[in-house]
Design an enzyme around this catalytic site. Structure first.
Site, PDB file in Angstrom:
ATOM      1  N   SER A 150       0.873  -1.256   0.027  1.00  0.00           N
ATOM      2  CA  SER A 150      -0.195   0.003   0.089  1.00  0.00           C
ATOM      3  C   SER A 150       0.832   1.306   0.102  1.00  0.00           C
ATOM      4  O   SER A 150       1.839   1.283   0.333  1.00  0.00           O
ATOM      5  CB  SER A 150      -0.930   0.002   1.260  1.00  0.00           C
ATOM      6  OG  SER A 150      -1.495   1.351   1.457  1.00  0.00           O
ATOM      7  N   TYR A 163      -0.753  -0.091  10.378  1.00  0.00           N
ATOM      8  CA  TYR A 163      -0.894  -0.346   9.063  1.00  0.00           C
ATOM      9  C   TYR A 163       0.229   0.310   8.219  1.00  0.00           C
ATOM     10  O   TYR A 163       0.813  -0.711   7.250  1.00  0.00           O
ATOM     11  CB  TYR A 163      -2.292   0.091   8.612  1.00  0.00           C
ATOM     12  CG  TYR A 163      -2.744  -0.030   7.081  1.00  0.00           C
ATOM     13  CD1 TYR A 163      -3.016  -1.532   6.991  1.00  0.00           C
ATOM     14  CD2 TYR A 163      -2.571   0.621   6.059  1.00  0.00           C
ATOM     15  CE1 TYR A 163      -3.259  -1.919   5.642  1.00  0.00           C
ATOM     16  CE2 TYR A 163      -3.079   0.359   4.774  1.00  0.00           C
ATOM     17  CZ  TYR A 163      -3.320  -1.050   4.557  1.00  0.00           C
ATOM     18  OH  TYR A 163      -3.568  -1.613   3.275  1.00  0.00           O
TER      19      TYR A 163
END
Ligand code: NDP
Length: 269
Positions: A150, A163
């Site tokens: 990501s 994250y």
């Protein structure tokens, strides 16, 4: 900008594992690889969602098996890989897609257990799956691993620090795996799918007011995985590729990318 073509090269006879294949991005990647002829093993914790993915693949004429497991469970992962090889054949492709976002908030507000669980799923999970498939790939001197990362891994995220840390570490794991497998005929990539509407993003307050134009169709991720699975981008092993990059152009620029160590997590001075 040209898009990678999904149907121009077939994966007939290849065996692919897609973690987190029960819904969202993983399901579409699994369906796309199946349409190109790959035999699929899909994993996730939710049995009903896995059954639905297998059903959808079978409906389109493909072959798929599924394993309900937690990707952080080493024994379960190892059994899944050996059972996949026994039922479908040696694993050619691993797509480490299973992932979670965790609670939103500054570190002093999120629970320590939740923060760490994000690392367990998003980093230890891909590590365990890679560790389980690699002995077979090294023995056969062929194989590919695609880690679904990501842009949160290349930029700090105040709201989702666990994250962000997990995806940065996944980029580095990709790098390390590529280095250690380069003489074994194996390629390892990290990709970003862009911002995709899924169960995960639906539950994230951060994306509540994002305009329609910022969302990326899920097919971009599956098309890029297809392209990488065919081996056309093997020279870019270890690199971090975004679905909005022009992959055909990046392959053409491979010499320059390697010479300047681009598309990787580095300290620039
Ligand atoms: P979803 O929540 O829709 O799907 C996640 C999948 O992972 C589910 O099948 C889920 O199944 C599985 N999963 C989660 N935790 C575990 C676990 N511990 N063990 C096994 N399987 C697990 O999310 P997305 O499709 O959006 O995300 C897929 C990947 O893409 C993730 O790695 C995510 O970080 C990444 N990504 C997504 C973006 C987006 O905009 N959607 C943007 C950038 C990256 P179950 O819960 O049943 O276990």
């Amino acid at each position: 900008m040209s898009k990678p073509e999904a149907e121009d090269s077939k994966l007939t006879g290849q065996v692919a594992i897609v973690t987190g294949g029960g819904r969202g991005i993983g399901r579409v990647i699994a369906q796309t690889l199946s349409r190109a002829g790959a035999k699929l093993a899909v994993t996730a914790r939710s049995r009903d969602q896995l059954d639905e993915t297998v059903h959808l693949i079978q409906q389109q004429g493909g072959q798929a098996i599924s394993f309900a497991l937690d990707v952080t469970d080493q024994l379960a992962v190892e059994q899944m890989v050996s059972e996949t090889a026994r039922q479908l054949g040696p694993v050619d492709l691993l797509v480490n897609n299973a992932g979670i976002a965790g609670e939103e908030g500054p570190v002093w507000e999120v629970t320590a257990a939740d923060w760490w669980q994000v690392l367990e799923v998003n980093l230890r999970g891909p590590f365990l799956c890679a560790r389980a498939v690699l002995p077979g790939m090294v023995a056969r001197q062929r194989g590919r691993i695609i880690n679904i990362a990501s842009n949160a891994g290349i930029r700090p995220s105040a709201g989702y620090s666990g994250y962000s840390v997990s995806k940065a570490a996944l980029l580095r794991l990709t790098d390390c795996l590529a280095e250690m497998t380069m003489t074994h005929g194996i390629s390892v990539f990290a990709i970003s799918p862009g911002l995709v509407r899924t169960a995960m993003t639906q539950d994230m307050p951060a994306w509540k007011d994002v305009p329609d134009s910022d969302w990326v169709p899920v097919e971009r991720a599956s098309e890029l995985c297809m392209f990488l699975a065919t081996g056309k981008a093997d020279r870019l092993s270890g690199r971090y590729l975004h679905v909005l990059d022009d992959i055909t152009e990046l392959v053409q620029r491979a010499d320059e990318i390697l010479a300047n160590d681009l598309y990787a997590l580095r300290l620039r001075k």
